[in-house]
Design an enzyme around this catalytic site. Structure first.
Site, PDB file in Angstrom:
ATOM      1  CG  ASN A  74      -2.915  -5.618  -0.080  1.00 56.35           C
ATOM      2  OD1 ASN A  74      -3.365  -6.211  -1.050  1.00 56.35           O
ATOM      3  ND2 ASN A  74      -2.353  -4.416  -0.170  1.00 56.35           N
ATOM      4  CE  LYS A  97     -12.118   4.278   2.070  1.00 58.62           C
ATOM      5  NZ  LYS A  97     -11.834   2.838   2.058  1.00 58.62           N
TER       6      LYS A  97
END
Ligand code: CTP
Length: 398
Positions: free
Chosen positions: A208, A337
């Protein structure tokens, strides 16, 4: 910065001993007094004369030397310093320290002392990776010995890997961090950073866009406040900061294992952009173009490191900080989260391409904790890191 500090420098017998000559110069430039001790093996690599000339002090070498003992006995010598630095710390010296042997001047000083000890290991990569050395490392860390390095790279023996002694300036930074009692002195903090690389075959991988800049800045800021930092990093674009213990990894699984090895810690900061998936069965041979069509990659889920550590029944760090990279509804997603993972704080940021944050030098952060959200202005990643490190110091003090 180190004026009036006394360093007892134990030079072990390894090729990296030549760097210790420069280390002496760098320490003296900063005002430190350096009392050198050479092992017998070290004398095969550097001479007592050059060490003594650079230190401007006598070199201690022999436990049974009556002149040495008459001037300053080994017990007094072991306690006269603010810090004992072992550089290079060879596999042999680490082994002696871990098992409490005291059969020469250096090992006796290390046994007799109540002064903090910092080791800069240097050895062949296989010796560093050997279970005995890794066992000794764990034992010494548990005994309170601190470490700087080793670094990864080409080695004098022609091999490549972890085992190179840290550069003199990195050792100086670690010494400064340890001697300048910041608010995090005595605290051990883990930082994960960078992307992970998940192999498809021996030459291809999935990655990434994380540069590792924010994680490196956080590690640096924590070290500046005096923390002992274990920096577990994937293959990042930016170099790791000086004065931290670098643990290089490639994959999420390796990062997870390295995190386990680093525990226990007082705080964990999970800044890595861990790949959520890996290729289920990466090929051990390069995939070839074939007439049968395109290859199909099947994915498997990687361990969620933050979640696992946050939910540890035993050994959970007292403070766990996660990061949340979001591209939309940042606060809602990051708040959810935090609860899903079970961490204490989430540092949320918007990484949608228009912000230029991922891979850039700035960050705009919202800190989410159990007591609400705190929005920070757009700041340099170093400044974000300093604010976060200060908050962590505050939380661990309270
Ligand atoms: N993280 C982790 N291990 C993983 C994935 C993420 O430790 N396998 C950590 C990251 O270091 C970060 C936090 O979890 O601190 C959130 O990472 P992020 O990529 O934003 O979230 P994900 O868990 O991947 O969730 P989603 O893909 O749903 O956004």
């Amino acid at each position: 910065m180190l004026s009036s500090k006394r360093i007892l420098l134990i030079i072990g017998g390894g090729i990296a001993a030549y760097k210790s000559l420069d280390l002496i110069r760098r320490l003296r430039e900063r005002g430190a007094a350096v009392t050198p001790v050479l092992t017998r093996a070290a004398e095969e690599f550097v001479t007592p004369l050059s060490v003594s000339a650079l230190a401007g002090e006598k070199v201690y070498r022999d436990l049974f030397d009556l002149t040495d003992e008459a001037e300053m006995g080994h017990i007094q010598l072991s306690r006269s310093a603010d810090l004992i630095v072992v550089a290079p710390a060879t596999a042999d010296l680490m082994g002696k320290m871990a098992s409490g042997l005291a059969n020469d001047m250096a090992s006796t000083l290390l046994m007799a002392t109540d002064t903090p000890v910092l080791c800069a290991p240097a050895m062949n990569v296989r010796m560093w990776d050997h279970p005995a050395t890794q066992r000794n490392l764990k034992q010494l860390q548990a005994d309170g010995v601190r470490f700087v390095g080793p670094n990864e790279g080409d080695m004098a023996c022609g091999e490549f890997g972890p085992g190179r002694m840290s550069e003199p300036l990195e050792i100086v930074a670690a010494i400064e961090a340890q001697l300048t009692a910041g608010p995090l002195a005595g605290k051990r903090v883990l930082v994960t950073s960078g992307p992970t690389h998940e192999p498809i075959d021996p030459v291809r991988y999935i990655a990434n866009r994380s540069s590792g800049a924010q994680g490196a800045a956080v590690a640096r800021a924590l070290a500046h406040l005096g923390a002992e930092v274990i920096f577990v990093t994937g293959p990042a674009d930016v170099p790791p900061p000086a004065g931290v213990q670098v643990v290089p990894v490639e994959t999420a699984q390796q990062m997870s294992d390295a995190v386990d090895t680093a525990l226990p810690v007082d705080a964990g900061v999970f800044a890595a952009a861990v790949a959520d998936w890996r290729v289920a069965s990466a090929s051990d041979k390069k995939l070839k173009k074939s007439r049968d069509g395109l290859p199909v990659l099947e994915f498997a889920e990687n361990p969620d490191i933050l979640k696992r550590v946050s939910q540890l029944a035993v050994g959970r760090p007292p403070l766990v900080v996660g990061f949340a990279a979001e591209t939309d509804d940042v606060v809602e997603h990051a708040t959810a989260k935090r609860l899903r993972k079970g961490c204490d704080w989430i540092v949320a940021n918007d990484v949608s391409p228009a912000t230029g944050i991922m891979g850039g030098s700035e960050n705009a952060v919202i800190l989410i904790s159990g007591s609400g959200t705190e929005e920070w202005p757009r700041l340099g990643k170093d400044e974000v890191a300093r604010r976060l490190a200060a908050k962590i110091a505050d939380a661990l003090a309270g």
